[in-house]
Design an enzyme around this catalytic site. Structure first.
Site, PDB file in Angstrom:
ATOM      1  N   GLU A 173       0.816  -1.223   0.000  1.00  0.00           N
ATOM      2  CA  GLU A 173       0.000   0.000   0.000  1.00  0.00           C
ATOM      3  C   GLU A 173       0.849   1.272   0.000  1.00  0.00           C
ATOM      4  OE1 GLU A 173      -2.826  -0.161   3.198  1.00  0.00           O
ATOM      5  OE2 GLU A 173      -3.678  -2.054   2.545  1.00  0.00           O
ATOM      6  N   GLU A 361      -5.017  -8.698   1.326  1.00  0.00           N
ATOM      7  CA  GLU A 361      -5.667  -8.280   2.574  1.00  0.00           C
ATOM      8  C   GLU A 361      -7.143  -8.087   2.290  1.00  0.00           C
ATOM      9  OE1 GLU A 361      -4.240  -4.774   4.661  1.00  0.00           O
ATOM     10  OE2 GLU A 361      -2.159  -5.349   4.334  1.00  0.00           O
TER      11      GLU A 361
HETATM   12  O1  IFM Z   1      -3.740  -2.593   9.345  1.00  0.00           O
HETATM   13  C1  IFM Z   1      -3.756  -2.150   8.032  1.00  0.00           C
HETATM   14  C2  IFM Z   1      -2.602  -2.754   7.252  1.00  0.00           C
HETATM   15  O2  IFM Z   1      -1.379  -2.473   7.832  1.00  0.00           O
HETATM   16  C3  IFM Z   1      -2.594  -2.221   5.838  1.00  0.00           C
HETATM   17  N1  IFM Z   1      -3.893  -2.361   5.230  1.00  0.00           N
HETATM   18  C4  IFM Z   1      -5.035  -1.908   5.948  1.00  0.00           C
HETATM   19  C5  IFM Z   1      -5.037  -2.514   7.341  1.00  0.00           C
HETATM   20  C6  IFM Z   1      -6.277  -2.045   8.128  1.00  0.00           C
HETATM   21  O3  IFM Z   1      -6.273  -0.662   8.258  1.00  0.00           O
END
Ligand code: IFM
Length: 456
Positions: A173, A361
């Site tokens: 990200e 994720e």
């Molecule tokens: O916790 C974060 C992660 O580090 C990166 N993506 C989003 C998650 C939730 O906010």
């Protein structure tokens, strides 16, 4: 939708999909002063009063650094097949460049071996936001040099682990590292400068390319990836949708997969520089086309140009403003919309494919109860996972080549500026005792994984 029966859901997913969970170093490891680890930007940011909602830090977190074998055993008990974790650059190069700390590499060596012994594929991410403070002091991501230092670090790590690890992600990200860190001031280093955020965003693209070259040079079998938090954007004003889409989605997809940045984003960047020009040099993004793409999805954005809209954390997205969600949200205040996830996957595939897509994720924070006698019902999280896995199945049925699904997160952890107040884990962590308790969502998810495996 009602929570799907695990067998029914598994029958809709591709039988080849590999399933597991994801975490990141600063969010779970703790042990920030051990084995020669150098200070990270997040250590410094957390020590600045007013930055973290509950005044906490990742200093102890889930104490994973000391409990790693048990955490791997927990994943194995749940039947997980794949695990995405991140490597802490400050453990490997405490000063950000030059000297390599062998004890840092040793930790990840042990982790990789433990995962492989448990039949779980390790998928490391090289950078999930913990920058050595020495590099932040030298200017951080807005400085061109940081991308070169990232490539040096990537080479060291892949030389050590590349005999056992195949799939690598360069960055997690990078939108957060640039826009939240240098424009919104919400993440380390807490700056609020649009020009710096855009330079950081550009240098993170360069880091992906330079780092990617280093990964391939260090391991001929490496499968290179990058993890992006792209999303679906709705709104009744086309210009506003386009403006946010340029900075949030196309910048990263074009930059990583096509080696170019969108003309409209470049124009928006120029506009904040006044008389100066963006520092864009020929060959900057001519490095590596990834072998796979990681998509992190949580919620869609809705934009407006109306003044009651809320400013986005992104730099350079005028005239887009955010429409606050109505209806059910997660504890983060994020919209819940699984169909937007399927739309996103189809769009990415149609626009930037064909490339294998791993869901790296997906998950939700809710205000859980405490475990009682080893059980913790969390039906809203299970519903979220069920609906979003069904969306993955729909996208796959439409031809999107989805290789993996990794739930965020294996366990509750340090949720950045929100500290420990938000719990994303499918496993509950008692931060006083460090006892881990699988929530009912973990039990349900384990049944889905078992049912997928049974189809092979
Ligand atoms: O916790 C974060 C992660 O580090 C990166 N993506 C989003 C998650 C939730 O906010």
């Amino acid at each position: 939708m009602p929570i799907l029966d695990p067998t029914e859901l598994a029958a809709r997913l591709p039988s080849t999909i590999r399933m597991g969970t994801a975490t990141s170093s600063y969010q779970i490891e703790g042990a920030v002063d051990e084995d020669g680890r150098g200070p990270a930007n997040w250590d410094v940011f957390c020590a600045t009063p007013g930055t973290i909602a509950d005044g906490s830090s990742g200093a102890v977190a889930c104490d994973h650094y000391h409990r790693m074998p048990d955490d791997v055993a927990l994943m194995a008990d749940l039947g997980m097949e794949v695990y995405r974790f991140s490597i802490a650059w400050p453990r490997i190069m405490p000063e950000g460049a030059g000297r390599v700390e062998r004890r840092g590499l040793d930790f990840y060596d042990r982790l990789v071996d433990a995962l492989l012994a448990a039949g779980i594929e390790p998928v490391p991410t090289l950078y999930h936001w913990d920058l050595p403070q020495a590099l932040e002091d030298a200017g951080g991501w807005p400085e061109r040099d940081t991308a070169g230092r990232f490539a040096d670090y990537a080479q060291v790590v892949v030389e050590r682990l590349g005999d056992r690890v195949t799939r690598w992600a360069t960055l997690n990200e990078p939108w957060c590292s640039s826009h939240l860190g240098y424009h919104a001031g919400a993440h380390a280093p807490g700056e609020t400068d649009a020009a710096k955020a855009m330079a950081a965003a550009y240098n993170l693209l360069r880091a992906h390319h330079l780092g990617g070259q280093a990964v391939r040079a260090a391991s001929s079998s490496a499968q290179l990836g990058v993890v992006l938090n792209v999303t679906t954007i709705h709104g009744d004003d086309e210009d506003a949708v386009r403006a946010l889409d340029a900075i949030r989605n196309r910048w990263w997809l074009d930059g990583c997969l096509r080696g170019s940045v969108p003309a409209d984003a470049l124009e928006a960047w120029s506009a904040v520089l006044g008389d100066a020009e963006p520092d864009v040099r020929s060959g900057d993004l001519a490095g590596e086309t990834p072998d796979w793409l990681g998509v992190n999805y949580y919620y869609p954005e809705v934009v407006t140009t109306e003044p009651e809209g809320v400013a986005f954390p992104d730099a350079c997205v005028d005239p887009a403003r955010s429409v606050p969600p109505t209806g059910e949200t997660t504890a983060m205040g994020w919209r819940i919309d699984a169909s937007a996830f399927a739309d996103l996957l189809r769009r990415v595939h149609e626009g930037w494919g064909p490339i294998p897509i791993a869901i790296t994720e997906n998950g939700a924070a809710f205000d859980d109860d405490q475990p009682v006698e080893g059980r913790l019902p969390d039906p809203r999280r299970t519903t979220y996972l069920s609906d979003h896995l069904a969306a993955v199945a729909d996208a796959a049925a439409d031809g999107v080549p989805i290789t993996d699904y990794m739930a965020w997160s294996l366990m509750d952890n340090f949720e950045w500026a929100l500290g420990y107040s938000k719990r994303f884990g499918i496993v509950h962590v008692d931060y006083d005792t460090q006892v881990r308790t699988p929530k009912d969502s973990a039990r349900w998810y384990a049944d889905v994984v078992a049912a997928v495996k049974a189809r092979r």
